[in-house]
Scaffold this motif. Structure first.
Motif, PDB file in Angstrom:
ATOM      1  N   PHE A  38      89.970  65.652  52.382  1.00  0.00           N
ATOM      2  CA  PHE A  38      90.380  65.753  50.983  1.00  0.00           C
ATOM      3  C   PHE A  38      91.099  64.356  50.639  1.00  0.00           C
ATOM      4  CE2 PHE A  38      91.077  70.450  51.061  1.00  0.00           C
ATOM      5  CZ  PHE A  38      89.570  70.682  50.488  1.00  0.00           C
ATOM      6  N   GLU A  39      91.713  63.758  51.754  1.00  0.00           N
ATOM      7  CA  GLU A  39      92.184  62.399  51.169  1.00  0.00           C
ATOM      8  C   GLU A  39      91.116  61.374  50.783  1.00  0.00           C
ATOM      9  OE1 GLU A  39      92.150  63.469  54.563  1.00  0.00           O
ATOM     10  OE2 GLU A  39      94.054  63.869  55.499  1.00  0.00           O
ATOM     11  N   ALA A  87      90.269  62.319  47.135  1.00  0.00           N
ATOM     12  CA  ALA A  87      91.216  61.777  46.366  1.00  0.00           C
ATOM     13  C   ALA A  87      91.187  60.203  45.995  1.00  0.00           C
ATOM     14  CB  ALA A  87      92.724  62.358  46.725  1.00  0.00           C
ATOM     15  N   ASN A 141      97.512  71.062  50.737  1.00  0.00           N
ATOM     16  CA  ASN A 141      96.771  70.200  49.677  1.00  0.00           C
ATOM     17  C   ASN A 141      97.014  70.658  48.540  1.00  0.00           C
ATOM     18  OD1 ASN A 141      95.219  68.645  52.159  1.00  0.00           O
ATOM     19  ND2 ASN A 141      94.844  71.156  52.521  1.00  0.00           N
ATOM     20  N   PHE A 160      96.214  69.022  44.494  1.00  0.00           N
ATOM     21  CA  PHE A 160      95.597  67.950  43.909  1.00  0.00           C
ATOM     22  C   PHE A 160      96.334  67.698  42.365  1.00  0.00           C
ATOM     23  CE2 PHE A 160      92.207  68.854  46.650  1.00  0.00           C
ATOM     24  CZ  PHE A 160      91.764  67.638  47.026  1.00  0.00           C
ATOM     25  N   ARG A 178     100.205  65.813  50.222  1.00  0.00           N
ATOM     26  CA  ARG A 178      99.757  66.244  51.237  1.00  0.00           C
ATOM     27  C   ARG A 178     100.813  66.043  52.336  1.00  0.00           C
ATOM     28  NH1 ARG A 178      94.083  65.776  54.388  1.00  0.00           N
ATOM     29  NH2 ARG A 178      94.135  67.992  55.428  1.00  0.00           N
ATOM     30  N   LEU A 187      96.561  63.087  45.656  1.00  0.00           N
ATOM     31  CA  LEU A 187      96.483  64.402  46.620  1.00  0.00           C
ATOM     32  C   LEU A 187      97.991  64.213  47.093  1.00  0.00           C
ATOM     33  CD1 LEU A 187      95.448  66.670  48.302  1.00  0.00           C
ATOM     34  CD2 LEU A 187      94.715  64.967  50.043  1.00  0.00           C
TER      35      LEU A 187
END
Length: 200
Positions: free
Chosen positions: A83-84, A87, A103, A105, A97, A95
Motif C-alpha cells: 500500500f505504501e 499511495a 492502513n 488512506f 500507517r 497513507l
C-alpha cells in the motif's frame, strides 16, 4: 456617381459571398505495402492499460474518472509491493500507517479520523470483486502486490459502484486469471540490510 459606385461595390460583394465553393481533388495517396512485404508496427492499442473501473473494459484514457492504474510491469519497475508504494505513486493520496496492519488512506484531503469511534473508512479496498473487511476505519489486510493483473486507484466519490465506504475513492487489486494453455514462472526477492556496518 457616388450612388453608382456604392451599388457596384454592393453587387460585387453579394456575388463574392454567394459564389459556390469548389472543393479540390485530393492527390492520390500512395498505397501501403502489403503486410507480407513490410510488417506493420505493433498496434499502439496493445500497449494501453485496460481497466474495469466502470464494470466494463475500457482503455484508461477513455474512462471519465480520475484514476491511476498500474500494471504488474509498472509495479515491478517502480518497486511497489504494498500500500505504501501505491499511495506514493498516486497523486492526491496519503497513507497513514502507524503499524503493519493499520492502513488508513486519505484521498484529496478526505478521511475519517476517529480511530476508536469505529467510523467507516473513506476509501473502499477491493481484491477482485470482494471488499476487504475493515475494523473501524482501517484496512487490516496487507496484500503483497506481486503477480497481479493490475492495481486501480479511483479518486473521488465512488459510491454508485463501490458502496458507501468509498466517499473519497476506491482501491482495486485485480489478480491474474489462470492461463490453462501456457506455463510460466516468476519470482520476487527482497534484500534488506540492517545494522550500522551495512552503511559503511
Amino acid at each position: 456617381m457616388r450612388t453608382v459606385l456604392f451599388a457596384s461595390a454592393c453587387a460585387a460583394a453579394i456575388i463574392a459571398v454567394t459564389s459556390p465553393a469548389n472543393a479540390q481533388d485530393a492527390p492520390p495517396q500512395p498505397t501501403a505495402p502489403s503486410s507480407a512485404d513490410n510488417p506493420a508496427p505493433q498496434d499502439a492499442a496493445n500497449s494501453d492499460i485496460v481497466v474495469t473501473a466502470t464494470r466494463r473494459k475500457e482503455r484508461l484514457q477513455d474512462v471519465p474518472l480520475s484514476i491511476t492504474a498500474f500494471s504488474q510491469e509498472q509495479l515491478t519497475e517502480k518497486g511497489i509491493v504494498g500500500f505504501e508504494g501505491v499511495a506514493r505513486e498516486t497523486p492526491g493520496v496519503v497513507l497513514n500507517r502507524p503499524t503493519q496492519n493499520f492502513n488508513n488512506f486519505t484521498v484529496r484531503g478526505i478521511a475519517t479520523n476517529g480511530y476508536n469511534a469505529n467510523l467507516q473508512s473513506s476509501v473502499a479496498v477491493y481484491i477482485d470483486e470482494l471488499p476487504v473487511s475493515t475494523i473501524g476505519n482501517t484496512t487490516v489486510v496487507d496484500p503483497n502486490l506481486f503477480d497481479v493483473e493490475r492495481v486501480e486507484f479511483l479518486r473521488g466519490p465512488q459510491g454508485t459502484l463501490f458502496g458507501s465506504g468509498s466517499l473519497s475513492g476506491a482501491l482495486r487489486i485485480l489478480t491474474k486469471s489462470p492461463d490453462l494453455k501456457h506455463f510460466a514462472t516468476s519470482g520476487l526477492a527482497d534484500l534488506g540490510l540492517t545494522g550500522s556496518d551495512s552503511f559503511r
